[in-house]
Design a protein around this motif. Structure first.
Motif, short mmCIF file in Angstrom:
data_model
loop_
_atom_site.label_atom_id
_atom_site.label_comp_id
_atom_site.label_asym_id
_atom_site.label_seq_id
_atom_site.Cartn_x
_atom_site.Cartn_y
_atom_site.Cartn_z
N TYR A 140 37.55 42.05 53.22
CA TYR A 140 37.07 42.45 51.90
C TYR A 140 35.73 43.15 52.01
O TYR A 140 34.83 42.69 52.70
CB TYR A 140 37.01 41.25 50.96
CG TYR A 140 38.40 40.84 50.52
CD1 TYR A 140 39.24 40.13 51.38
CD2 TYR A 140 38.89 41.22 49.28
CE1 TYR A 140 40.53 39.81 51.01
CE2 TYR A 140 40.18 40.88 48.90
CZ TYR A 140 40.99 40.18 49.77
OH TYR A 140 42.28 39.86 49.39
N LEU A 196 31.16 44.05 41.42
CA LEU A 196 31.96 42.96 40.86
C LEU A 196 31.07 41.92 40.22
O LEU A 196 30.05 41.52 40.80
CB LEU A 196 32.78 42.31 41.98
CG LEU A 196 33.71 43.23 42.78
CD1 LEU A 196 34.32 42.48 43.96
CD2 LEU A 196 34.79 43.80 41.89
N CYS A 248 36.72 38.46 36.61
CA CYS A 248 35.94 39.30 37.51
C CYS A 248 36.03 40.73 36.98
O CYS A 248 37.13 41.31 36.95
CB CYS A 248 36.47 39.21 38.93
SG CYS A 248 35.69 40.33 40.11
N CYS A 281 34.95 36.68 43.71
CA CYS A 281 36.02 37.66 43.80
C CYS A 281 35.61 38.73 44.80
O CYS A 281 34.43 39.06 44.95
CB CYS A 281 36.38 38.26 42.45
SG CYS A 281 35.15 39.32 41.70
N TRP A 305 31.92 42.16 47.15
CA TRP A 305 31.90 40.80 46.65
C TRP A 305 31.04 40.70 45.40
O TRP A 305 30.04 41.41 45.25
CB TRP A 305 31.33 39.85 47.70
CG TRP A 305 32.19 39.71 48.92
CD1 TRP A 305 32.08 40.40 50.08
CD2 TRP A 305 33.29 38.84 49.07
NE1 TRP A 305 33.07 40.01 50.95
CE2 TRP A 305 33.83 39.04 50.36
CE3 TRP A 305 33.89 37.88 48.25
CZ2 TRP A 305 34.92 38.33 50.84
CZ3 TRP A 305 34.98 37.18 48.72
CH2 TRP A 305 35.49 37.41 50.01
N TYR A 349 42.56 48.94 44.73
CA TYR A 349 41.96 47.80 45.42
C TYR A 349 42.80 46.55 45.25
O TYR A 349 43.15 46.17 44.13
CB TYR A 349 40.56 47.53 44.88
CG TYR A 349 39.55 48.56 45.28
CD1 TYR A 349 39.42 49.75 44.56
CD2 TYR A 349 38.73 48.37 46.38
CE1 TYR A 349 38.50 50.71 44.94
CE2 TYR A 349 37.80 49.32 46.76
CZ TYR A 349 37.70 50.49 46.03
OH TYR A 349 36.78 51.43 46.42
N ARG A 395 45.77 40.52 36.92
CA ARG A 395 44.82 41.61 36.78
C ARG A 395 45.23 42.51 35.64
O ARG A 395 46.40 42.60 35.29
CB ARG A 395 44.69 42.41 38.08
CG ARG A 395 45.94 43.15 38.51
CD ARG A 395 45.77 43.70 39.92
NE ARG A 395 44.71 44.70 39.99
CZ ARG A 395 44.09 45.05 41.12
NH1 ARG A 395 44.42 44.47 42.27
NH2 ARG A 395 43.16 45.98 41.12
N TRP A 436 40.46 36.06 45.17
CA TRP A 436 39.54 35.00 44.76
C TRP A 436 39.34 34.07 45.96
O TRP A 436 40.32 33.62 46.57
CB TRP A 436 40.08 34.21 43.58
CG TRP A 436 39.95 34.89 42.26
CD1 TRP A 436 40.92 35.59 41.58
CD2 TRP A 436 38.77 34.96 41.45
NE1 TRP A 436 40.42 36.07 40.40
CE2 TRP A 436 39.10 35.71 40.29
CE3 TRP A 436 37.47 34.47 41.58
CZ2 TRP A 436 38.17 35.96 39.27
CZ3 TRP A 436 36.56 34.72 40.58
CH2 TRP A 436 36.91 35.46 39.43
N VAL A 439 40.13 41.23 36.98
CA VAL A 439 41.05 40.30 37.62
C VAL A 439 40.68 38.90 37.13
O VAL A 439 39.50 38.62 36.87
CB VAL A 439 41.00 40.42 39.15
CG1 VAL A 439 39.64 40.06 39.70
CG2 VAL A 439 42.09 39.57 39.80
N MET A 457 42.69 42.61 45.28
CA MET A 457 41.63 41.70 44.85
C MET A 457 41.93 40.29 45.31
O MET A 457 43.09 39.87 45.35
CB MET A 457 41.50 41.72 43.32
CG MET A 457 41.19 43.08 42.73
SD MET A 457 39.58 43.70 43.23
CE MET A 457 38.49 42.51 42.45
N ALA A 515 35.12 44.67 37.28
CA ALA A 515 34.85 45.62 38.36
C ALA A 515 34.45 46.97 37.81
O ALA A 515 34.96 47.42 36.78
CB ALA A 515 36.09 45.76 39.24
N ALA A 563 36.99 42.59 46.74
CA ALA A 563 37.83 43.78 46.60
C ALA A 563 37.95 44.47 47.94
O ALA A 563 36.97 44.56 48.70
CB ALA A 563 37.23 44.73 45.57
#
Length: 123
Positions: A110, A4, A22, A96, A113, A32, A72, A36, A79, A34, A24, A98
């Motif tokens: 999560y 990310l 963000c 962000c 990162w 995933y 997203r 913030w 995202v 997501m 990915a 995932a």
């Protein structure tokens, strides 16, 4: 493995807007959820907003509700966080995250990162 990379932070004045992005890696981005998160100096990292894999469910912290919008684009593996009416208390490093499966507001849920992007709001 998901990589990310956040972008879009900066120095703005109170009342201004910023849009964080963000990006990915990976071929199953829609699998995933997501989120913030943000971390201000001396404070713990906290959830700001989260979105389900296909975008049908979103969550917002009370402090940003009606000001921030998470979205997203699964075709672009990205995202976004649109931040309007920014306040000095929004100053933080924004990350962000995932996770596979359903949305979570829990930091430890999560798996991946980004490196974070600094948002500074002056009064």
């Amino acid at each position: 493995q998901v990589h990310l990379v956040e972008s879009g932070g900066g120095l703005v004045q109170a009342g201004d807007s910023l849009r964080l992005s963000c990006a990915a890696s990976g071929r199953t981005f829609s699998s995933y959820a997501m989120g913030w998160f943000r971390q201000a100096p001396g404070k713990e990292r906290e959830v700001v907003a989260a979105i389900s894999g296909r975008g049908g469910y979103t969550y917002y912290a009370d402090s940003v509700k009606d000001r921030f919008t998470i979205s997203r684009d699964n075709a672009k593996n990205a995202v976004y966080l649109q931040m309007n009416s920014l306040k000095p208390e929004d100053t933080a490093v924004y990350y962000c995250g995932a996770k596979l499966g359903v949305v979570s507001t829990t930091l430890n849920a999560y798996d991946y990162w980004g490196q974070g992007t600094q948002v500074t709001v002056s009064s």
